[in-house]
Design a protein around this motif. Structure first.
Motif, short mmCIF file in Angstrom:
data_model
loop_
_atom_site.label_atom_id
_atom_site.label_comp_id
_atom_site.label_asym_id
_atom_site.label_seq_id
_atom_site.Cartn_x
_atom_site.Cartn_y
_atom_site.Cartn_z
N ILE A 190 5.55 3.26 2.11
CA ILE A 190 5.12 2.01 1.49
C ILE A 190 5.01 0.97 2.60
CG2 ILE A 190 5.66 0.18 -0.17
CD1 ILE A 190 7.25 2.23 -1.76
N THR A 191 3.86 0.29 2.65
CA THR A 191 3.62 -0.74 3.66
C THR A 191 3.35 -2.06 2.96
OG1 THR A 191 2.66 0.95 5.10
CG2 THR A 191 2.23 -1.35 5.69
N ASP A 192 4.00 -3.13 3.42
CA ASP A 192 3.74 -4.44 2.80
C ASP A 192 2.58 -5.12 3.52
OD1 ASP A 192 4.72 -5.66 5.12
OD2 ASP A 192 6.37 -6.67 4.11
N SER A 193 2.19 -6.30 3.05
CA SER A 193 1.01 -6.99 3.59
C SER A 193 1.21 -7.47 5.03
CB SER A 193 0.63 -8.17 2.69
OG SER A 193 1.69 -9.12 2.68
N THR A 242 0.87 -1.18 0.00
CA THR A 242 0.00 0.00 0.00
C THR A 242 0.90 1.23 0.00
OG1 THR A 242 -0.18 0.03 2.42
CG2 THR A 242 -1.91 -1.15 1.21
N TYR A 243 0.38 2.31 -0.55
CA TYR A 243 1.16 3.53 -0.76
C TYR A 243 0.45 4.70 -0.10
CZ TYR A 243 3.09 0.48 -4.31
OH TYR A 243 3.65 -0.58 -4.95
N TYR A 244 1.24 5.54 0.55
CA TYR A 244 0.68 6.76 1.15
C TYR A 244 1.65 7.89 0.86
CZ TYR A 244 -1.24 10.10 4.44
OH TYR A 244 -1.80 11.21 4.99
N TRP A 245 1.20 8.80 0.01
CA TRP A 245 1.99 9.98 -0.35
C TRP A 245 1.48 11.16 0.46
CZ3 TRP A 245 5.98 9.96 -3.89
CH2 TRP A 245 6.08 8.85 -4.72
#
Length: 101
Positions: A58-61, A26-29
């Motif tokens: 960026i976060t992985d599962s 998942t991405y958080y800008w």
């Protein structure tokens, strides 16, 4: 992360690069101006002639995350520099230059 400034409209195209960890990611800008995005590769428009510090998380599962920030200088819609002049020969060894910019 990498980015590219479109000088015609002050937009910045951001590109994320994720590797390692456990996909999906998942991405958080955080663009540094109060706006955010969850797109992997967003396009964001900043005010002209300004410096910003966008950050990408960026976060992985598995919940492991990494954050990176960079400084972006946005310069666009500027008039080209007009460094023109006229000149006149005043003598054999002398030239008079007059700026016309």
């Amino acid at each position: 992360m990498s980015w590219y400034v479109d000088t015609t409209d002050c937009s910045v195209s951001f590109v994320s690069t994720a590797f390692g960890g456990t996909p999906p990611y998942t991405y958080y800008w955080n663009f540094g101006d109060g706006n955010v995005s969850t797109s992997p590769n967003p396009v964001h428009t900043y005010p002209n002639n300004s410096t910003w510090t966008p950050c990408l998380t960026i976060t992985d599962s598995q919940g492991c995350d990494t954050m990176i920030c960079d400084v972006v200088y946005v310069a666009c819609n500027q008039s080209p520099c007009d460094a023109s002049f006229q000149y006149t020969y005043t003598s054999c060894n002398e030239v008079l230059f007059v700026p016309t910019s």
